[in-house]
Design a protein around this motif. Structure first.
Motif, PDB file in Angstrom:
ATOM      1  N   LEU A 189      85.766  -5.822  36.157  1.00 37.49           N
ATOM      2  CA  LEU A 189      87.062  -5.764  36.823  1.00 37.49           C
ATOM      3  C   LEU A 189      88.162  -5.268  35.893  1.00 37.49           C
ATOM      4  N   GLN A 190      88.113  -5.684  34.643  1.00 34.85           N
ATOM      5  CA  GLN A 190      89.144  -5.279  33.682  1.00 34.85           C
ATOM      6  C   GLN A 190      89.069  -3.782  33.377  1.00 34.85           C
ATOM      7  N   VAL A 191      87.864  -3.257  33.185  1.00 31.65           N
ATOM      8  CA  VAL A 191      87.706  -1.833  32.892  1.00 31.65           C
ATOM      9  C   VAL A 191      88.096  -0.997  34.106  1.00 31.65           C
ATOM     10  N   VAL A 192      87.712  -1.430  35.300  1.00 30.26           N
ATOM     11  CA  VAL A 192      88.106  -0.718  36.515  1.00 30.26           C
ATOM     12  C   VAL A 192      89.634  -0.709  36.643  1.00 30.26           C
ATOM     13  N   GLY A 193      90.265  -1.836  36.406  1.00 29.64           N
ATOM     14  CA  GLY A 193      91.724  -1.895  36.458  1.00 29.64           C
ATOM     15  C   GLY A 193      92.362  -0.933  35.474  1.00 29.64           C
TER      16      GLY A 193
ATOM     17  N   ALA B  10      82.257   7.417  23.591  1.00 30.50           N
ATOM     18  CA  ALA B  10      82.695   6.688  24.777  1.00 30.50           C
ATOM     19  C   ALA B  10      81.782   5.503  25.047  1.00 30.50           C
ATOM     20  N   SER B  11      80.497   5.706  24.905  1.00 29.83           N
ATOM     21  CA  SER B  11      79.546   4.626  25.138  1.00 29.83           C
ATOM     22  C   SER B  11      79.735   3.492  24.136  1.00 29.83           C
ATOM     23  N   ALA B  12      79.918   3.851  22.872  1.00 29.10           N
ATOM     24  CA  ALA B  12      80.114   2.833  21.832  1.00 29.10           C
ATOM     25  C   ALA B  12      81.395   2.047  22.083  1.00 29.10           C
ATOM     26  N   VAL B  13      82.463   2.736  22.439  1.00 29.36           N
ATOM     27  CA  VAL B  13      83.731   2.060  22.717  1.00 29.36           C
ATOM     28  C   VAL B  13      83.588   1.141  23.922  1.00 29.36           C
ATOM     29  N   LEU B  14      82.946   1.615  24.986  1.00 26.00           N
ATOM     30  CA  LEU B  14      82.745   0.769  26.162  1.00 26.00           C
ATOM     31  C   LEU B  14      81.937  -0.479  25.826  1.00 26.00           C
ATOM     32  N   ALA B  15      80.933  -0.339  25.004  1.00 30.22           N
ATOM     33  CA  ALA B  15      80.117  -1.496  24.608  1.00 30.22           C
ATOM     34  C   ALA B  15      80.957  -2.499  23.821  1.00 30.22           C
ATOM     35  N   GLU B  16      81.794  -2.006  22.913  1.00 32.46           N
ATOM     36  CA  GLU B  16      82.667  -2.896  22.126  1.00 32.46           C
ATOM     37  C   GLU B  16      83.680  -3.598  23.021  1.00 32.46           C
ATOM     38  N   VAL B  17      84.278  -2.847  23.931  1.00 32.19           N
ATOM     39  CA  VAL B  17      85.265  -3.415  24.848  1.00 32.19           C
ATOM     40  C   VAL B  17      84.604  -4.450  25.761  1.00 32.19           C
ATOM     41  N   TYR B  18      83.433  -4.135  26.258  1.00 32.01           N
ATOM     42  CA  TYR B  18      82.678  -5.061  27.108  1.00 32.01           C
ATOM     43  C   TYR B  18      82.471  -6.402  26.383  1.00 32.01           C
ATOM     44  N   GLU B  19      82.008  -6.334  25.151  1.00 32.95           N
ATOM     45  CA  GLU B  19      81.746  -7.566  24.390  1.00 32.95           C
ATOM     46  C   GLU B  19      83.029  -8.339  24.123  1.00 32.95           C
TER      47      GLU B  19
ATOM     48  N   GLY C   5      95.639   2.918  34.211  1.00 34.61           N
ATOM     49  CA  GLY C   5      96.065   3.401  32.901  1.00 34.61           C
ATOM     50  C   GLY C   5      96.819   2.348  32.110  1.00 34.61           C
ATOM     51  N   ASP C   6      96.933   1.157  32.657  1.00 36.96           N
ATOM     52  CA  ASP C   6      97.662   0.073  31.999  1.00 36.96           C
ATOM     53  C   ASP C   6      96.767  -0.575  30.935  1.00 36.96           C
ATOM     54  N   PRO C   7      97.114  -0.401  29.650  1.00 34.72           N
ATOM     55  CA  PRO C   7      96.256  -0.925  28.583  1.00 34.72           C
ATOM     56  C   PRO C   7      96.178  -2.446  28.525  1.00 34.72           C
TER      57      PRO C   7
ATOM     58  N   LEU D 165      90.412   7.019  23.935  1.00 34.42           N
ATOM     59  CA  LEU D 165      89.641   7.841  24.871  1.00 34.42           C
ATOM     60  C   LEU D 165      90.489   8.201  26.085  1.00 34.42           C
ATOM     61  N   GLU D 166      90.243   9.362  26.637  1.00 33.48           N
ATOM     62  CA  GLU D 166      90.857   9.729  27.908  1.00 33.48           C
ATOM     63  C   GLU D 166      90.150   8.940  29.012  1.00 33.48           C
ATOM     64  N   ARG D 167      90.898   8.511  30.004  1.00 33.56           N
ATOM     65  CA  ARG D 167      90.286   7.730  31.093  1.00 33.56           C
ATOM     66  C   ARG D 167      89.224   8.526  31.831  1.00 33.56           C
ATOM     67  N   ASP D 168      89.410   9.840  31.961  1.00 31.20           N
ATOM     68  CA  ASP D 168      88.386  10.633  32.646  1.00 31.20           C
ATOM     69  C   ASP D 168      87.102  10.701  31.835  1.00 31.20           C
ATOM     70  N   ALA D 169      87.183  10.631  30.500  1.00 30.72           N
ATOM     71  CA  ALA D 169      85.974  10.603  29.659  1.00 30.72           C
ATOM     72  C   ALA D 169      85.224   9.290  29.849  1.00 30.72           C
ATOM     73  N   ILE D 170      85.960   8.201  30.024  1.00 33.84           N
ATOM     74  CA  ILE D 170      85.337   6.900  30.271  1.00 33.84           C
ATOM     75  C   ILE D 170      84.617   6.927  31.618  1.00 33.84           C
ATOM     76  N   LEU D 171      85.299   7.425  32.623  1.00 29.79           N
ATOM     77  CA  LEU D 171      84.700   7.511  33.956  1.00 29.79           C
ATOM     78  C   LEU D 171      83.468   8.410  33.946  1.00 29.79           C
ATOM     79  N   GLU D 172      83.552   9.529  33.247  1.00 32.13           N
ATOM     80  CA  GLU D 172      82.411  10.435  33.150  1.00 32.13           C
ATOM     81  C   GLU D 172      81.210   9.748  32.497  1.00 32.13           C
ATOM     82  N   GLU D 173      81.452   8.996  31.433  1.00 31.60           N
ATOM     83  CA  GLU D 173      80.360   8.276  30.762  1.00 31.60           C
ATOM     84  C   GLU D 173      79.734   7.246  31.693  1.00 31.60           C
ATOM     85  N   LEU D 174      80.552   6.521  32.440  1.00 32.37           N
ATOM     86  CA  LEU D 174      80.024   5.519  33.368  1.00 32.37           C
ATOM     87  C   LEU D 174      79.183   6.157  34.466  1.00 32.37           C
TER      88      LEU D 174
END
Length: 89
Positions: free
Chosen positions: A43-47, A23-32, A52-54, A70-79
């Motif tokens: 704002l985009q990740v929160v949206g 989850a952390s690696a995916v978030l870092a890639e998405v962030y970049e 759930g809109d990709p 990733l499941e959205r709850d797994a992303i939220l848990e990592e954050l």
């Protein structure tokens, strides 16, 4: 015995167990990818998490495909885990 590793997210080095490292690696890639395309990653990740809109996530560099694995709850848990580790412990 849990394995740990260090990773960079939002400019900070944090220690992660192997269960949350994906989850952390995916978030870092998405962030970049979002940053490179000129979007506000926060704002985009929160949206995406709330709706759930990709389409909140760019398809640039496969970011949308990766975050959709990733499941959205797994992303939220990592954050939340990252916030607690970096600010409260």
């Amino acid at each position: 015995m849990s394995m740990t590793e260090n990773t960079m997210f939002s400019g900070k080095s944090i220690e992660l167990n192997s269960a949350s490292s994906e989850a952390s690696a995916v978030l870092a890639e998405v962030y970049e990818a979002l940053k490179e395309k000129g979007y506000n990653p926060k704002l985009q990740v929160v949206g995406y998490i709330l709706s759930g809109d990709p389409t909140y996530i760019t398809s640039y560099k496969g970011a949308r495909k990766n975050i959709s694995r990733l499941e959205r709850d797994a992303i939220l848990e990592e954050l939340v885990d990252s916030y607690i580790r970096n600010n409260l412990e």
